[in-house]
Design an enzyme around this catalytic site. Structure first.
Site, PDB file in Angstrom:
ATOM      1  N   GLY A  14       0.830  -1.199   0.000  1.00 20.51           N
ATOM      2  CA  GLY A  14       0.000   0.000   0.000  1.00 20.51           C
ATOM      3  C   GLY A  14       0.860   1.243   0.000  1.00 20.51           C
ATOM      4  O   GLY A  14       1.656   1.456  -0.909  1.00 20.51           O
ATOM      5  N   ALA A  17       2.784   4.658  -2.935  1.00 18.67           N
ATOM      6  CA  ALA A  17       2.947   4.019  -4.244  1.00 18.67           C
ATOM      7  C   ALA A  17       1.764   3.120  -4.580  1.00 18.67           C
ATOM      8  O   ALA A  17       1.205   3.190  -5.684  1.00 18.67           O
ATOM      9  CB  ALA A  17       4.251   3.223  -4.281  1.00 18.67           C
ATOM     10  N   SER A  40      -0.357  -5.166   4.442  1.00 15.19           N
ATOM     11  CA  SER A  40      -0.450  -5.587   5.829  1.00 15.19           C
ATOM     12  C   SER A  40      -0.193  -4.410   6.744  1.00 15.19           C
ATOM     13  O   SER A  40       0.783  -3.664   6.555  1.00 15.19           O
ATOM     14  CB  SER A  40       0.565  -6.698   6.127  1.00 15.19           C
ATOM     15  OG  SER A  40       0.588  -6.971   7.514  1.00 15.19           O
ATOM     16  N   VAL A  48       7.940   9.420   4.259  1.00 13.66           N
ATOM     17  CA  VAL A  48       8.489  10.754   4.494  1.00 13.66           C
ATOM     18  C   VAL A  48       8.486  11.588   3.217  1.00 13.66           C
ATOM     19  O   VAL A  48       8.990  12.693   3.210  1.00 13.66           O
ATOM     20  CB  VAL A  48       9.920  10.687   5.067  1.00 13.66           C
ATOM     21  CG1 VAL A  48       9.906  10.056   6.432  1.00 13.66           C
ATOM     22  CG2 VAL A  48      10.861   9.938   4.135  1.00 13.66           C
ATOM     23  N   LYS A  79       3.377  24.689  -1.983  1.00 13.50           N
ATOM     24  CA  LYS A  79       4.824  24.712  -2.206  1.00 13.50           C
ATOM     25  C   LYS A  79       5.120  25.453  -3.506  1.00 13.50           C
ATOM     26  O   LYS A  79       4.613  25.084  -4.560  1.00 13.50           O
ATOM     27  CB  LYS A  79       5.376  23.283  -2.280  1.00 13.50           C
ATOM     28  CG  LYS A  79       6.863  23.238  -2.628  1.00 13.50           C
ATOM     29  CD  LYS A  79       7.367  21.814  -2.715  1.00 13.50           C
ATOM     30  CE  LYS A  79       8.802  21.777  -3.221  1.00 13.50           C
ATOM     31  NZ  LYS A  79       9.322  20.412  -3.344  1.00 13.50           N
ATOM     32  N   GLN A 148      -1.842  39.729 -14.027  1.00 11.98           N
ATOM     33  CA  GLN A 148      -2.947  40.550 -14.509  1.00 11.98           C
ATOM     34  C   GLN A 148      -2.473  41.597 -15.514  1.00 11.98           C
ATOM     35  O   GLN A 148      -1.488  42.296 -15.307  1.00 11.98           O
ATOM     36  CB  GLN A 148      -3.647  41.242 -13.337  1.00 11.98           C
ATOM     37  CG  GLN A 148      -4.904  42.004 -13.728  1.00 11.98           C
ATOM     38  CD  GLN A 148      -5.640  42.546 -12.517  1.00 11.98           C
ATOM     39  OE1 GLN A 148      -5.161  42.448 -11.392  1.00 11.98           O
ATOM     40  NE2 GLN A 148      -6.819  43.114 -12.731  1.00 11.98           N
ATOM     41  N   VAL A 186       2.409 -11.911   2.880  1.00  8.23           N
ATOM     42  CA  VAL A 186       2.719 -12.918   1.869  1.00  8.23           C
ATOM     43  C   VAL A 186       3.597 -14.005   2.478  1.00  8.23           C
ATOM     44  O   VAL A 186       4.654 -13.725   3.053  1.00  8.23           O
ATOM     45  CB  VAL A 186       3.417 -12.279   0.657  1.00  8.23           C
ATOM     46  CG1 VAL A 186       3.874 -13.357  -0.328  1.00  8.23           C
ATOM     47  CG2 VAL A 186       2.497 -11.277  -0.024  1.00  8.23           C
TER      48      VAL A 186
END
Length: 497
Positions: A14, A17, A40, A48, A79, A148, A186
Site C-alpha cells: 500500500g 505508491a 499488511s 516521508v 509549495k 494581470q 505474503v
C-alpha cells in the site's frame, strides 16, 4: 511473452505508491479489469515523501479530486519552490522556484537578458524576476494563471502533505471505485514453471490470490521484482554519496512558509517541510563521513519546533532497478529504485510510473516490445533526474569538510558535464523532451551553484541599453506589485488561521 488477456491486476503493498497506482487504475481501467491491493498493517511505510512538484496537480485533477477536500484530508500546504541553503558556500542561499522567470524573447530565454544586464553592472538577482520566488519569501499565495494585464505566466505550485494521510485518502477513493483491499502477509510467491511469470500470492492466512499482472509496491524490500525475479540493481553511490536518512516530525512553526527548505550540513543536508499540523524534518547524510549519533545531534539541534517522536534511521542505496518491468511484474515506488528527496521527485516517479503503466497497459497478453519501451522511458527519466541531483553536489565551493571536497572532486556522467560546460561557456541550456526539469530549473540551480555564463545569446543585443534598463525595471515593478496584491499563504489553507 504472454498471450492471455489481462483481466486481474494485483498490487502488492500500500503506502503512497500502492494507493496512487490503485487510484489511477480504478479511474482509467476500473470498468474493464479487476483490481486487488494486498497490504499488511504489520508492515510500515517509509512515509516521508511529503514534498511534491507541480505535476501532482494534474494527477489529482485527473482523478477528479477537489483541492480543498485534498488539503483538508492531508493537512496540506502550498509549495512554490525549494530553498537551498549553504549549498554553494556557508551562508549562501538560492531557490529552485517553480514556474517561469522574467520574460523570454523569441529564441532567447530571459536569463540571457539578465546576464547581459549583469555584465553591464546590474547587481539585481536573477530571482528578482521570479514571481514564484518573490511570493514564496513573502509568504504569499493565490492561484494565478497569468499576471494581470499581461500574457506572462502566473504562479506554478505544488503541495506539501502528510504522505500517510494521502495514502488513506486515496485508499478511500480507490475502494469507492471498486478496488478490493486484502489485509495479509505474503507467505509464498508462486511462479509458473513454464515461463517464470508470477502466478499468484499465498498469504499467511492460507488465501491464494492469482493475477495476470502484478505491481510491486513493497518498497525497498522489492519482494517481487528482486527477491522473486532477481532483476538486479544499478547503484549510483559514486555520484550520490549519501546512503542514510534520519526523519523526525516536529511541532508546527509559524508562519507556515510556502516552500521546502534544504539546508546543507557538513556531511549531507536537512529537509524542512511545513504542514498544517506539524513540520516534517529529516537529514540525508553519508555514513562514511558521519555516524548516526553525529547525524542525530545535527538534526535534533536544528528543528524549529519541539520534536514529536524519536528520529528513525532509513538506510538506502541510490540507484535504479535493472528493469522496472520484468515478465508480469511492474515495480513502482521504492521497489524500482531510490533517488534522495533533494528535488522532491519520489512521489513524482510513482505518478509517472503509474501513468506510464496506464498508457501501456497490456491487453491480450504482455508483449516484449511494450515492456522494452516502458523500461526505456523509465531509465531515461530517472537518469535525467539523477544528473540534476548530482549537479547540486558537484558544483559546490565549500572547503570546510571532506564530504564537500570529495563531491567537488568527483567525476560525473558525461550527460551532465556536457550540459554544464555548454551553459558555462555560452549561457545556453537545452532539455530533452522527456527531461522532467525545465530550462528555468536548470538555469536556477546552475546559477545558484555558482555556474554563471560567460556569454549570452545575441538576440539580447537587439535591445538598446535604455530598452534593457526599462525592461528590467518594469519586470521588477510588475512582479513586486503582483506579490503585494496576493493574500497570505495561510489564508488559502483550510483550518489554519
Amino acid at each position: 511473452m504472454s498471450d492471455g488477456s489481462i483481466k486481474k491486476l494485483v498490487i502488492l503493498g500500500g503506502g503512497t505508491a500502492g494507493w496512487m497506482t490503485a487510484a489511477l487504475a480504478a479511474k482509467v481501467l476500473g470498468k474493464v479489469i479487476d483490481i486487488t491491493l494486498v497490504e499488511s498493517d504489520r508492515i510500515g511505510t517509509v512515509g516521508v515523501g511529503e514534498a511534491t512538484i507541480p505535476p501532482i496537480i494534474h494527477f489529482n485533477r485527473a482523478l477528479g479530486i477537489d483541492e480543498r477536500e485534498f488539503l483538508t484530508a492531508t493537512k496540506g500546504t502550498i509549495k512554490l519552490g525549494i530553498q537551498f541553503e549553504n549549498w554553494l558556500r556557508r551562508g549562501d542561499s538560492y531557490m529552485h522556484a517553480f514556474g517561469s522567470i522574467g520574460k523570454n524573447l523569441a529564441f532567447c530565454d530571459f536569463h540571457h537578458i539578465w546576464n547581459r544586464s549583469r555584465l553591464r553592472g546590474d547587481t539585481s538577482s536573477f530571482w528578482d524576476y521570479s514571481l514564484n520566488y518573490q511570493a514564496a519569501i513573502n509568504n504569499k499565495f493565490a492561484p494565478l494563471t497569468h499576471i494581470q494585464g499581461t500574457n506572462l505566466p502566473g504562479i506554478s505550485y505544488a503541495y506539501h502533505f502528510d504522505a500517510g494521510l494521502y495514502a488513506q485518502f486515496l485508499r478511500r477513493y480507490s475502494e469507492g471505485r471498486g478496488v478490493k483491499r486484502i489485509e495479509g502477509m505474503v507467505k509464498e510467491v508462486r511462479v509458473r514453471s513454464d515461463n517464470g511469470f508470477i502466478q499468484g500470492l499465498l498469504l499467511e492466512s492460507g488465501l491464494e490470490i492469482d493475477g495476470d499482472l502484478f505491481v510491486d509496491c513493497t518498497g525497498m524490500a522489492a519482494l517481487l521484482i528482486e527477491k522473486t525475479l532477481g532483476v538486479g540493481y544499478e547503484a549510483w553511490s559514486q555520484w550520490l554519496p549519501c546512503d542514510r536518512a534520519m526523519a523526525v516530525p516536529s511541532a508546527s512553526a509559524k508562519p507556515i512558509v510556502p516552500y521546502t527548505r534544504s539546508i546543507a550540513h557538513e556531511a549531507g543536508w536537512q529537509w524542512r517541510i511545513p504542514l498544517q499540523h506539524r513540520t516534517g524534518n529529516g537529514l540525508v547524510y553519508s555514513s562514511k563521513h558521519w555516524s548516526d549519533d553525529r547525524a542525530r545531534e545535527a538534526l535534533m539541534s536544528n528543528l524549529d519546533g519541539e520534536p514529536l517522536a524519536e528520529p528513525r534511521v532509513i538506510p538506502f542505496r541510490t540507484g535504479r532497478r535493472g528493469e522496472q518491468w520484468c515478465r508480469n511484474v511492474v515495480s513502482i515506488g521504492l521497489s524500482s529504485g531510490f533517488l534522495e528527496p533533494l528535488e522532491s521527485t519520489s512521489i513524482h516517479l510513482i505518478q509517472t510510473a503509474a501513468t506510464r503503466l496506464m498508457k501501456m497497459f497490456p491487453h491480450r497478453g504482455i508483449r516484449a516490445e511494450e515492456v522494452a519501451e516502458f523500461n526505456r522511458q523509465s531509465r531515461v527519466e530517472i537518469e535525467h533526474i539523477r544528473d540534476f541531483i548530482i549537479l547540486h553536489y558537484k558544483a559546490n565551493q565549500r572547503r570546510d569538510s571532506d564530504f564537500w571536497r570529495d563531491c567537488e572532486a568527483m567525476g560525473v556522467p558525461d550527460t551532465l558535464s556536457e550540459k554544464v560546460e555548454l551553459f558555462r561557456r555560452t549561457g545556453k541550456v537545452f532539455r530533452d523532451y522527456d527531461d522532467l526539469f525545465s530550462e528555468a530549473a536548470w538555469q536556477q540551480v546552475m546559477i545558484g551553484q555558482g555556474i554563471v555564463p560567460e556569454d549570452y545569446h545575441p538576440v539580447a543585443d537587439a535591445l538598446s541599453d535604455e530598452q534593457l534598463g526599462d525592461l528590467m525595471a518594469s519586470l521588477r515593478t510588475l512582479i513586486d506589485g503582483t506579490v503585494n496584491s496576493l493574500p497570505e499563504h495561510e489564508q488559502y489553507l483550510p483550518n489554519v488561521g
